[in-house]
Design an enzyme around this catalytic site. Structure first.
Site, PDB file in Angstrom:
ATOM      1  N   ASP A 177     -49.936 -40.802 -71.089  1.00 50.80           N
ATOM      2  CA  ASP A 177     -49.364 -40.877 -69.740  1.00 50.80           C
ATOM      3  C   ASP A 177     -50.416 -41.410 -68.778  1.00 50.80           C
ATOM      4  OD1 ASP A 177     -51.120 -38.780 -69.271  1.00 50.80           O
ATOM      5  OD2 ASP A 177     -49.560 -37.250 -69.086  1.00 50.80           O
ATOM      6  N   ASP A 203     -44.363 -31.181 -68.369  1.00 45.03           N
ATOM      7  CA  ASP A 203     -45.748 -31.583 -68.116  1.00 45.03           C
ATOM      8  C   ASP A 203     -46.113 -31.467 -66.636  1.00 45.03           C
ATOM      9  OD1 ASP A 203     -46.131 -32.146 -70.757  1.00 45.03           O
ATOM     10  OD2 ASP A 203     -45.738 -34.292 -70.550  1.00 45.03           O
ATOM     11  N   TYR A 255     -33.766 -37.289 -69.687  1.00 45.72           N
ATOM     12  CA  TYR A 255     -34.941 -37.704 -68.922  1.00 45.72           C
ATOM     13  C   TYR A 255     -34.746 -39.104 -68.372  1.00 45.72           C
ATOM     14  CZ  TYR A 255     -37.430 -33.963 -71.476  1.00 45.72           C
ATOM     15  OH  TYR A 255     -37.827 -32.771 -72.009  1.00 45.72           O
ATOM     16  N   ARG A 284     -43.447 -39.074 -73.982  1.00 47.83           N
ATOM     17  CA  ARG A 284     -44.663 -39.894 -73.899  1.00 47.83           C
ATOM     18  C   ARG A 284     -44.911 -40.604 -75.229  1.00 47.83           C
ATOM     19  NH1 ARG A 284     -49.422 -36.624 -72.116  1.00 47.83           N
ATOM     20  NH2 ARG A 284     -47.932 -35.200 -71.184  1.00 47.83           N
TER      21      ARG A 284
END
Length: 312
Positions: free
Chosen positions: A80, A38, A66, A177
């Site tokens: 987000d 992203d 992550y 997300r």
């Protein structure tokens, strides 16, 4: 130039921006990445150069890691911090212990509904393109695997919007997300992913990644002066997870032209091969191709290897 660069993507750039930067910096046309990160996220972006772009699809399926920041009590349109706030709640009663206790629920095989801001396509259009046009379509849930989900730290407990930091290892197709949103829903206060760093893609770790500034210096001054000899990695390193089949010298030309490899041309086989498995075909001088393992139609007790991606 052929190979792979482990890029440390900065926040604020799209994955395509990074690819375009590298294309212009090295003045080469064939450049591609192995999985979108992203624009607001940072971390590992695996970029393939030249012939290595042929192998990108085999790296895309690798597990990823992550580090995510979750802000509770605030829900946004995009999941987000870049979306519009659509719901605010007081999450001051939330505790670190409650967050820790929720994480096993989201570990293992879980079902996710892809967000509208994803790169999935619908009738040829990417979902995020439709979202920008104000459209929303029904998405079917998908099963993904979260191998590990750990609580790292937290802050702001007893405040309306506490923040937790988690680390996860997951399969291809996992939307972090969405995971953050689902954790917030489960805890009854809502949440969004306020920041994300990708720390690993397959064998590529963030500790070994290069910034865009590093890459620019490499291109301008040369790898010898700046000791960047390992920046452009052979594609073979990214495919080490595939079992190796060693090819005899006499069969190298045939394999390089995409012909099937039969047992007489094999110098060495790995143990435990089964039908349908992908392997890497290794010649005396290096990687030749990625191939699929099939049964020989003339003798089903033997294997034959059909190249699906020739890399020479």
């Amino acid at each position: 130039m052929n190979g792979i660069i482990n890029v440390l993507k900065p926040p604020g750039m799209t994955s395509h921006d990074v690819v375009d930067f590298i294309r212009r910096t090295f003045k080469i046309n064939k450049v591609g990445h192995t999985g979108t990160l992203d624009p607001g996220a940072a971390g590992v972006l695996v970029v393939c150069l030249g012939r290595a772009t042929r192998a990108a699809r085999f790296i895309t399926g690798d597990d990823k890691e992550y580090r995510a920041e979750i802000t509770f009590g605030v829900v946004t349109t995009t999941g987000d911090s870049f979306g519009e706030v659509i719901d605010e709640r007081d999450a001051s009663r939330l505790t670190a212990e409650a967050v820790k206790a929720s994480l096993p629920v989201f570990t293992g095989e879980i079902s996710q509904v892809p967000p509208m801001v994803s790169a999935l396509k619908w009738h040829g259009k990417k979902l995020y393109e439709l979202a920008r046009a104000g459209m929303s379509i029904e998405r079917q849930p998908r099963v993904v695997t979260v191998h590990k989900l750990e609580y790292i730290d937290g802050t702001g407990w007893s405040c309306p919007n506490p923040v937790a930091f988690v680390h996860l290892t997951c399969s291809k197709g996992t939307y972090v997300r969405t995971l953050c949103e689902d954790i917030g829903d489960y805890l009854g206060c809502g949440a969004h992913m306020s920041f994300l760093v990708r720390t690993r893609v397959g064998v590529f770790h963030i500790a070994d990644s290069y910034t865009l500034e590093d890459i620019k210096l490499f291109a301008v001054a040369g790898k010898t002066e700046h000791n960047f000899s390992n920046m452009v990695i052979p594609v073979e390193k990214a495919l080490l997870g595939l079992p190796p089949v060693k090819v005899k010298s006499a069969a190298v030309t045939a394999v390089s032209s995409g012909s099937k490899l039969y047992l007489p041309g094999v110098a060495e086989l790995p143990d435990g091969l089964t039908e349908g498995v992908l392997v890497r075909l290794q010649g005396p001088e290096g990687l030749l191709a990625v191939a699929k393992t099939d049964l020989d139609p003339d003798d089903t007790s033997r294997f034959v290897f059909k190249p699906v991606c020739v890399l020479v």
